[in-house]
Scaffold this active site. Structure first.
Site, mmCIF file in Angstrom:
data_model
loop_
_atom_site.group_PDB
_atom_site.id
_atom_site.type_symbol
_atom_site.label_atom_id
_atom_site.label_comp_id
_atom_site.label_asym_id
_atom_site.label_seq_id
_atom_site.Cartn_x
_atom_site.Cartn_y
_atom_site.Cartn_z
ATOM 1 N N ASP A 80 0.825 -1.200 0.000
ATOM 2 C CA ASP A 80 0.000 0.000 0.000
ATOM 3 C C ASP A 80 0.864 1.257 0.000
ATOM 4 O OD1 ASP A 80 0.682 -0.877 2.670
ATOM 5 O OD2 ASP A 80 -0.613 0.708 3.450
ATOM 6 N N GLU A 144 -0.059 -0.798 5.926
ATOM 7 C CA GLU A 144 1.068 -0.261 6.686
ATOM 8 C C GLU A 144 0.997 1.250 6.788
ATOM 9 O OE1 GLU A 144 5.033 1.247 7.745
ATOM 10 O OE2 GLU A 144 3.896 1.693 5.947
#
Length: 393
Positions: A80, A144
């Site tokens: 991400d 994250e």
């Protein structure tokens, strides 16, 4: 070889092809935009056993390859990225265009470049699979850059549930400064945010003797917080407390406020754990005798991996970098938090090592292809040292 030919060779390499595919997927947290499935397919083709699971829109991957009895190692990473729009970019942020040997795009450095390099190194390692000992894990998440509640935290819990204990974990976060490999993180400071609600007594500003000004009390508390000593700090891992807001609700210029809110964030040395920090702050503020409420938010534990007499993963990584670049890295625990905290235990040694971090989260985030190939070589050296030369680990 001409510069143009060199650029062409780098642009057409396997690691660049993987990175291009990853950047072109707009995987803004917590959306993975197909990258978890893509990585699963790549690892399955190499012989890994694949487990995907999803929680609250976050996709996670645990891939495993068991060679034989021996130590257990994991690559940890995230697919991400933070948001990006076209404003200010020299190319669209999810186009992965290459200009003069540099690939541009959101996530190029943080940390799709690391993920691509880890995959390329894994593929190269498995050409020697008959010589390998131990177990190899891949741990990827799409959570994250966000709250990190449903990503690596859950992956770590699932490993525990399955009685899997890692000996070493390399997190591919961008850690380098001037050149690739010049700095690794062998720990991270912890982080926790606090919110203090101060209660006073309202009244007319012309008669302050009949009031308790919550804003004045808050100011005194801010000074107290800023001057707190952190005696357990270690060199290179200093605790910092920053007040991030002082807010009075419903401001009226002739009314002494009865309420005030203070928000603050603490980045604390690895010598502390979050409960120690909480207890210290609460005991310090209790001495003020002020009526207040404290709410704690987003605790992120510190971790630290020091040198060991035997089976030292820090030394292994240092030697891999020296072999590749000719220089040993500096050690750091500075910066924000990372997912490494979820995997670090008394047994599991966690090191973060990756490309340069000078453009992360910025407009025109980028990564030179030559740097991409250097980190690939470093990762391959780490893998060979861990899995092939087990007796030296």
């Amino acid at each position: 070889m001409s510069l143009a030919t060199q650029y062409q060779d780098l642009s057409s390499s396997y690691v660049t092809e993987i990175l291009t595919h990853l950047i072109q997927a707009p995987s803004v947290t917590p959306c993975d935009a197909g990258t978890i499935t893509f990585m699963s397919e790549q690892l399955a083709a190499l012989g890994f056993t694949i487990e995907q699971f999803e929680m609250q829109g976050v996709k996670n991957l645990i891939a495993s390859y068991h060679f034989s009895e021996g130590p257990t190692f994991a690559f940890s990473g995230h697919v991400d990225v933070v948001p990006a729009n076209n404003k200010g970019w020299i190319v669209p942020p999810f186009s992965a265009q290459i200009i003069d040997g540099v690939i541009y795009g959101r996530g190029a450095a943080d940390m799709k470049g690391g993920v691509a390099a880890m995959l390329a190194a894994t593929k190269a390692l498995l050409q020697h699979r008959e010589k390998l000992q131990g177990s190899f894990y891949w741990l990827l998440t799409s959570d994250e850059e966000g709250e990190a509640e449903f990503g690596s935290k859950l992956i770590a819990e699932r490993l525990v549930e399955n009685d899997i204990e890692l000996d070493a974990c390399l997190v591919g976060e961008p850690t380098s400064h001037q050149v690739v490999g010049d700095t690794v993180k062998n720990g991270r400071r912890g982080a926790i945010s606090g919110r203090i609600h101060v209660k006073g007594k309202a009244g007319h500003v012309a008669y302050p003797e009949h009031t308790v000004n919550a804003a004045h009390v808050a100011g005194q508390l801010v000074s107290q917080l800023a001057l707190l000593p952190w005696w357990k700090d270690e060199v290179g891992s200093q605790t910092t407390l920053q007040v991030t807001g002082i807010t009075v609700p419903s401001i009226v210029d002739n009314l002494v406020p009865a309420e005030c809110e203070i928000t603050f964030n603490i980045r604390y040395s690895h010598a502390y754990k979050s409960q120690e920090v909480v207890q210290y702050i609460q005991e310090s503020l209790a001495k003020s005798g002020t009526e207040l409420e404290i709410c704690w938010e987003r605790p992120c534990e510190s971790f630290y991996t020091g040198a060991k007499q035997e089976n030292c993963f820090l030394t292994l990584v240092e030697q891999a970098i020296q072999e590749t670049t000719g220089q040993y890295p500096s050690l750091s625990t500075a910066g924000g938090t990372s997912d490494g905290r979820f995997f670090a235990t008394g047994k599991t040694q966690v090191i973060e090592c990756g490309v340069k971090n000078d453009s992360i989260h910025q407009v025109n985030e980028h990564l030179s292809l030559s740097d991409l190939h250097v980190i690939e070589k470093i990762y391959l050296s780490v893998l060979k040292r861990f899995f092939i030369k087990v007796e030296n680990f």
